[in-house]
Design an enzyme around this catalytic site. Structure first.
Site, PDB file in Angstrom:
ATOM      1  N   HIS A  25       0.830  -1.213   0.000  1.00  0.00           N
ATOM      2  CA  HIS A  25       0.000   0.000   0.000  1.00  0.00           C
ATOM      3  C   HIS A  25       0.867   1.267   0.000  1.00  0.00           C
ATOM      4  O   HIS A  25       2.042   1.204  -0.379  1.00  0.00           O
ATOM      5  CB  HIS A  25      -0.998  -0.035   1.155  1.00  0.00           C
ATOM      6  CG  HIS A  25      -1.743  -1.334   1.228  1.00  0.00           C
ATOM      7  ND1 HIS A  25      -2.828  -1.627   0.436  1.00  0.00           N
ATOM      8  CD2 HIS A  25      -1.501  -2.456   1.973  1.00  0.00           C
ATOM      9  CE1 HIS A  25      -3.244  -2.860   0.703  1.00  0.00           C
ATOM     10  NE2 HIS A  25      -2.462  -3.389   1.619  1.00  0.00           N
ATOM     11  N   GLU A  39      -2.201   0.651   7.864  1.00  0.00           N
ATOM     12  CA  GLU A  39      -1.335  -0.445   7.438  1.00  0.00           C
ATOM     13  C   GLU A  39      -0.111   0.057   6.671  1.00  0.00           C
ATOM     14  O   GLU A  39       1.007  -0.426   6.870  1.00  0.00           O
ATOM     15  CB  GLU A  39      -2.131  -1.431   6.561  1.00  0.00           C
ATOM     16  CG  GLU A  39      -1.315  -2.637   6.141  1.00  0.00           C
ATOM     17  CD  GLU A  39      -1.959  -3.474   5.044  1.00  0.00           C
ATOM     18  OE1 GLU A  39      -3.150  -3.298   4.755  1.00  0.00           O
ATOM     19  OE2 GLU A  39      -1.233  -4.308   4.471  1.00  0.00           O
ATOM     20  N   HIS A  92       2.776  -6.792   4.739  1.00  0.00           N
ATOM     21  CA  HIS A  92       1.385  -6.339   4.907  1.00  0.00           C
ATOM     22  C   HIS A  92       0.904  -6.586   6.327  1.00  0.00           C
ATOM     23  O   HIS A  92       1.522  -7.335   7.091  1.00  0.00           O
ATOM     24  CB  HIS A  92       0.456  -7.102   3.949  1.00  0.00           C
ATOM     25  CG  HIS A  92       0.536  -6.640   2.534  1.00  0.00           C
ATOM     26  ND1 HIS A  92      -0.398  -5.823   1.959  1.00  0.00           N
ATOM     27  CD2 HIS A  92       1.475  -6.874   1.582  1.00  0.00           C
ATOM     28  CE1 HIS A  92      -0.057  -5.573   0.702  1.00  0.00           C
ATOM     29  NE2 HIS A  92       1.081  -6.198   0.442  1.00  0.00           N
ATOM     30  N   GLU A 156       1.780 -11.351   6.284  1.00  0.00           N
ATOM     31  CA  GLU A 156       0.720 -10.619   6.989  1.00  0.00           C
ATOM     32  C   GLU A 156       1.111 -10.654   8.457  1.00  0.00           C
ATOM     33  O   GLU A 156       0.911 -11.659   9.152  1.00  0.00           O
ATOM     34  CB  GLU A 156      -0.645 -11.278   6.772  1.00  0.00           C
ATOM     35  CG  GLU A 156      -1.143 -11.231   5.338  1.00  0.00           C
ATOM     36  CD  GLU A 156      -1.799  -9.907   4.946  1.00  0.00           C
ATOM     37  OE1 GLU A 156      -1.758  -8.944   5.747  1.00  0.00           O
ATOM     38  OE2 GLU A 156      -2.353  -9.845   3.832  1.00  0.00           O
TER      39      GLU A 156
HETATM   40 ZN   LIG Z   1      -2.306  -5.191   2.716  1.00  0.00          ZN
END
Ligand SMILES: [Zn+2]
Length: 430
Positions: A25, A39, A92, A156
């Site tokens: 992102h 995030e 992420h 993640e």
């Molecule tokens: Zn993400």
């Protein structure tokens, strides 16, 4: 001996180990949010910590973004692939329903065995470091791990919308521990073989041969070199090696592998370069995000240039940048024209324009992508595929200028086009 194909693959040299780190992102896309955290900020911080650790270990490391900026998924993979690095990791944070928690590490569903061993090595370390719930090692088709040509994983770290996980993501102690765990996991898989073959059943990145009788194609991950004959659309296996930047150098010769091309160029210029355009006469050289075209040096503020492609007449060079998209530079004057957002530029055979793709994404998947045609002055930009409802990428124009090939959703499409329109379209693989 029709369609005899040769392949030129120089022996692989051992470079310093190298990695591209992708902070998920950024810019206009905050990613998941929760408990006052975004995030994109966590991803960037952990990526920078990981970057420092990799460099301290003697790795050549690259960050897709080192600040809060918008970068498309297609730009991220195109950049990583242009670097010729050995590893790719995308950082992420997760979010779901404010109660789900824990850590997951992904490899591409049809990824290489090194991708899987890197994932399996990073994941338990990351869980121990974060002291989070172990949600396990997983596979997915996330764009950045599918379309990179080197072993790749996506971490993640934890759930940003769950209270306990989020408090760790907001704590620099845990962010440092996460970076150390990912670093240790990647470094420990260093000795694994790089060249194993991914299994894959879909096709991408078509490129017309100079005589228009064949398309060079590959699989996701730039796994293997295949040639499709245009008379019957039959597909022939030329090489099973993991390759990229494969190029026709004549109607029956292909050179492939940016590392090998770099090596080739090294002997000519004595310089280390990451990409170049034009096999015999490298009129454009990209190094450390700066482009040299003839005697002109081009750099963009807070941006990185990569993937320079010379026009067939060598009067122009198209190039990509992470933040500002595609430009075309006039070789003689050194003047650049910005075409706009997009990736994967390819030239019209008469050097009057370029085709490229322009994709929208949600930070994990491409949601929409069209093929555009732009005149070399950037004045005329036409969407060729807007009515097709395809995620169309990586275009190539036939040498007679009559047809355009591209990939969409794992298939190769060939379209007849004239007067800046696509008139007929044919899906030639599935
Ligand atoms: Zn993400």
């Amino acid at each position: 001996m029709k369609n005899l194909l040769w392949i030129v693959i120089a022996t692989t040299t051992i470079f310093a180990q190298s990695i591209c780190i992708d902070a998920g992102h950024g810019g206009s896309d905050p990613g998941a949010v929760g408990w006052g955290l975004q995030e994109k900020t966590i991803n960037l911080d952990v990526s920078q910590r990981l970057y420092n650790l990799m460099r301290q270990s003697g790795w050549k490391a690259y960050l897709v973004r080192s600040s809060d900026k918008t970068v498309s998924l297609s730009g991220r993979t195109s950049y990583a692939n242009s670097l010729g690095v050995k590893r790719f990791v995308s950082i992420h944070c997760n979010a779901f329903n404010k109660s789900a928690n824990g850590t997951e590490t992904f490899a591409y569903t049809k990824g290489s065995s090194t991708s899987f061993s890197m994932r399996n090595s990073v994941h338990p370390r990351l869980v121990r470091a974060m002291r989070t719930k172990d949600r396990g090692t997983k596979t997915a088709n996330f764009y950045v791990i599918k379309h990179t040509n080197m072993p790749a994983i996506l971490c993640e770290l934890a759930f940003i919308d769950e209270k306990s996980d989020s408090s760790k993501l907001g704590d620099s102690y845990y962010r440092q521990k996460a970076a150390e765990a990912i670093h240790a996991g990647i470094v420990s898989t260093l000795t694994a073989l790089d060249e194993e073959i991914r299994t894959s059943d879909s096709y991408m990145a078509p490129k017309w041969s100079p005589d228009g009788t064949a398309l060079l194609i590959t699989h996701p991950g730039y796994n293997g070199v295949r040639v499709m004959k245009m008379d019957d659309y039959s597909i022939h296996n030329v090489s099973s090696a993991n390759t990229y930047n494969a190029k026709w150098i004549s109607s029956h010769e292909i050179v492939c592998g940016a590392k090998d091309e770099t090596k080739l160029l090294d002997t000519v210029t004595g310089k280390t370069v990451s990409t170049f355009a034009g096999l015999d006469m490298p009129i454009a050289v990209v190094k450390d995000g700066t482009l040299t075209v003839a005697e002109h040096v081009i750099s963009l503020e807070n941006d990185v240039i990569f993937n320079a492609v010379a026009s067939p007449d060598n009067k122009f060079v198209a190039y990509e940048s992470l933040k500002n998209g595609i430009h075309v530079v006039n070789v003689e004057s050194g003047k650049s024209v910005r075409i706009g957002q997009g990736n994967n530029p390819a030239w019209m055979p008469d050097s009057t324009g370029i085709v490229f793709d322009r994709a929208l994404d949600n930070g994990h998947e491409i949601t929409q992508s069209n093929i555009f045609l732009a005149s070399v002055d950037g004045q005329n930009v036409v969407n060729l595929t807007q009515n097709l409802s395809l995620i169309a990428q990586r275009p190539s124009v036939s040498p007679d200028g009559q047809k355009i090939a591209f990939d969409a959703q794992g298939s190769i499409f060939i379209a007849a086009f004239a007067e800046q329109k696509i008139q007929q379209i044919l899906q030639v693989t599935k």
